[in-house]
Every structure is written in structure tokens, then in C-alpha cells.
Design an enzyme around this catalytic site. Structure first.
Site, PDB file in Angstrom:
ATOM      1  N   GLU A  37       0.822  -1.213   0.000  1.00  0.00           N
ATOM      2  CA  GLU A  37       0.000   0.000   0.000  1.00  0.00           C
ATOM      3  C   GLU A  37       0.854   1.260   0.000  1.00  0.00           C
ATOM      4  OE1 GLU A  37      -2.993   0.118  -0.647  1.00  0.00           O
ATOM      5  OE2 GLU A  37      -3.675  -1.917  -0.328  1.00  0.00           O
ATOM      6  N   TYR A 120      -6.083   6.869   3.753  1.00  0.00           N
ATOM      7  CA  TYR A 120      -6.257   5.757   2.819  1.00  0.00           C
ATOM      8  C   TYR A 120      -5.564   4.488   3.309  1.00  0.00           C
ATOM      9  CZ  TYR A 120      -5.285   2.468  -0.786  1.00  0.00           C
ATOM     10  OH  TYR A 120      -5.148   1.290  -1.435  1.00  0.00           O
ATOM     11  N   ASP A 138      -9.416   5.873  -2.300  1.00  0.00           N
ATOM     12  CA  ASP A 138      -8.281   6.456  -3.006  1.00  0.00           C
ATOM     13  C   ASP A 138      -8.824   7.232  -4.205  1.00  0.00           C
ATOM     14  OD1 ASP A 138      -9.142   4.504  -4.692  1.00  0.00           O
ATOM     15  OD2 ASP A 138      -7.148   3.812  -5.244  1.00  0.00           O
TER      16      ASP A 138
END
Length: 302
Positions: A37, A120, A138
Site C-alpha cells: 500500500e 487511505y 483512493d
DNA sequence: ATCCAGGGTA
DNA sequence: TACCCGGGAT
């Protein structure tokens, strides 16, 4: 028989069409998901793939990364861009060791408190690594929701609380289904509902899309000004860091001076790298990546 | 020229 | 809120 929900339509499509990405496989550790991520922040999937494999082969858990130097993290980051992420990711590993015994926390507030983990990424880890029900928003999800639900062509530049609410309202109740739906929304935005040329002809929600129903109106106006790169401090920082990344010993400033002609801009870029914890001065006129060698002597007497 | 699985800071 | 921060692909 009720109509399938928006999330159901997208999730069904996802299960049939999802890209085969390694961090989506069963048994991938929360740490590996967290690393993916962070790398995927502003960096396309195809460039992350090899970097993610190499990073986890070297540092399979937070403790391994925490025990290594920022310099090595910067080197392994390669050319993914925004190398501050590499330093923050190592800071994150240190924090995970110190605060959570080396285990990636599963609580949203604890994830949000980690370096480099924001709105996020914290929710992405909580959802994709731990199966919790959170809106994972996102740029892709903002665009999908904005178009398909609100019927507008483009989402705002940043995630606002209202965006989280709008996405949350679309999620199934069951946490596992919600996590799947979030991944599906992101995939739809990445593959079908793209920013430039959306592939509406193959979209699983084409029949219920508010944007399509309104005739796919064009964006109102140039809200975002183009982000330059050539000639900016960012380019100069990249050039300086490129030299330091390859070096095996401290680099004299004289050599750094050769990467960019403008003295003022070059000095500003180098100072910025130092401020950001990427580079440190060694002696009077040399520089290296942070921690790239024996510890510096303590300065006495100011 | 524009976009990209954002976060930190003033 | 606005701005800063890489670099590659299209």
C-alpha cells in the site's frame, strides 16, 4: 427478487476479472500488504511489482527493516519515486516494533498513528489485511463514486470526510464482503472507469451509472494545474539522490555540484534532502545517505 | 501533457 | 486549504 446492489455488481465483476496481483493472494502477511500500500501511493502497479518482491525478500517483517539503516531502505526503494516514503516506511517498522511488539496493529487508530500511514493506507490495511469494514477511498474510488453515484465527471483533488461517508454507504454489511467491495471499487477505477478514457462498454455498472445516464458530461474546467517535473527542485533532488544512492563512501560536495548548474536551486534541493532525513552531511563538505556508514561523531561545543 | 492504490506540513 | 514531494508510461 431485489436488484443487485452497486457493490454486488462490482464485486461479481471483480471476482471474474481482477488482475492477478501478488499482494492479493491468500496468506500474504499484514506487513506485506502494508508495504504494498505504501509503495502504491502515487506509483503505478507495474512499477511496484518487482520492488515489492525484492523488499519483502530482504525484510520479511517489520523487525528486519527496523534493524537496517535508512540508507539501505532508500537504496532498495530504487526509482519508485517520493523516496521519503522509504524512510517513513522504515520509521513505520521501528514504530511497529516499539509500540506493537513487531506485529502490524489491527486497530484503525493505531494504524493512523504510524509514520507514513494516512487516511487511505490505514483503512486499506485494516480492510485488506484484517478483513474489517472501512471505506477505503483512493483516487480511483473517489472517481468511481463521483461518476456512478453522483453523476459528475470528476472527483475533487483530495479525500474529504464526505467521500468516506459516500463510499461507506455503498459497502455491504458483512466485513469480508465490504473489504472485497472496496478492492473491487479500486479495481474498477484502475481498469475500467479510468480518468482519461473510461471503458464504459465493458463496465459492469454501465446500466446503473448516473454519469452515463447523464450523457457523460465533460469536466467543468481545469481545476488542477499541471504538476511540473522538469526543472523543478524535485528533479534536482532526484539527481542528487541518484549519485548518493550509488556511492559506497561519502560524496564530496564538489561532485554533487556537477549534477545541476544552478547553485541556488542545487543548494536548496540538497538542504531539503537533509531536512527530510534522506541525506546527512559528513565532515565539512561531504554527504551520504542517512546512516550509510559508521555513526557520525557527536558534535561538541556547538 | 496527464496520470498514477497519498501523506505531511504550514 | 495549498503546497511540496519522483519518475515512468501513455
Amino acid at each position: 427478487m431485489t436488484e443487485p446492489t452497486f457493490a454486488t455488481l462490482v464485486s461479481r465483476w471483480y471476482e471474474e476479472n481482477a488482475r492477478d496481483l501478488p499482494w492479493r493472494e491468500r496468506g500474504v502477511s499484514p506487513w506485506a500488504i502494508l508495504v504494498s500500500e505504501v509503495m502504491l501511493q502515487q506509483t503505478p502497479v507495474v512499477r511496484v511489482l518487482p520492488a515489492w518482491q525484492a523488499w519483502l525478500a530482504r525484510w520479511p517483517d517489520p523487525a528486519a527493516l527496523a534493524a537496517d539503516t535508512p540508507a539501505e531502505a532508500i537504496r532498495m526503494w530504487g526509482r519508485l519515486g517520493y523516496p521519503r516514503r522509504a524512510v517513513r516506511l522504515r520509521d513505520c517498522a521501528v514504530a511497529i516494533v516499539e509500540r506493537h511488539g513487531g506485529q502490524v496493529p489491527d486497530r484503525l487508530d493505531q494504524l493512523l498513528a504510524l509514520p507514513g500511514i494516512g487516511t487511505y493506507t490505514a483503512r486499506a490495511v485494516a480492510a485488506f489485511a484484517y478483513g474489517q469494514r472501512h471505506p477505503v477511498v483512493d483516487t480511483n474510488v473517489r472517481r468511481v463514486v463521483c461518476r456512478a453515484i453522483a453523476g459528475e465527471p470528476d472527483a475533487g483533488p483530495t479525500t474529504r470526510p464526505a467521500d468516506l461517508v459516500a463510499a461507506e454507504e455503498l459497502l455491504p454489511i458483512a466485513p469480508a464482503d465490504a473489504a472485497l467491495a472496496s478492492a473491487a471499487f479500486m479495481e474498477l477505477g484502475a481498469v475500467i472507469c479510468t480518468a482519461r478514457a473510461p471503458r464504459c462498454a465493458t463496465c459492469p455498472v454501465e446500466s446503473v451509472c448516473a454519469w452515463r445516464a447523464s450523457g457523460r458530461t465533460a469536466p467543468a474546467g481545469p481545476t488542477r494545474r499541471p504538476q511540473k517535473y522538469a526543472g523543478t527542485d524535485r528533479q534536482v533532488r532526484g539527481l542528487l539522490l541518484g549519485v548518493l544512492r550509488e556511492a559506497t563512501s561519502p560524496v564530496p560536495r564538489q561532485r554533487l555540484d556537477q549534477v545541476w548548474a544552478d547553485d541556488v536551486q542545487r543548494s536548496r534541493a540538497l538542504a531539503g534532502l537533509v531536512t527530510d532525513g534522506l541525506v546527512e552531511p559528513v565532515g565539512e563538505a561531504s554527504y551520504r545517505l542517512v546512516g550509510d556508514g559508521p555513526p557520525l561523531p557527536v558534535t561538541l561545543g556547538g
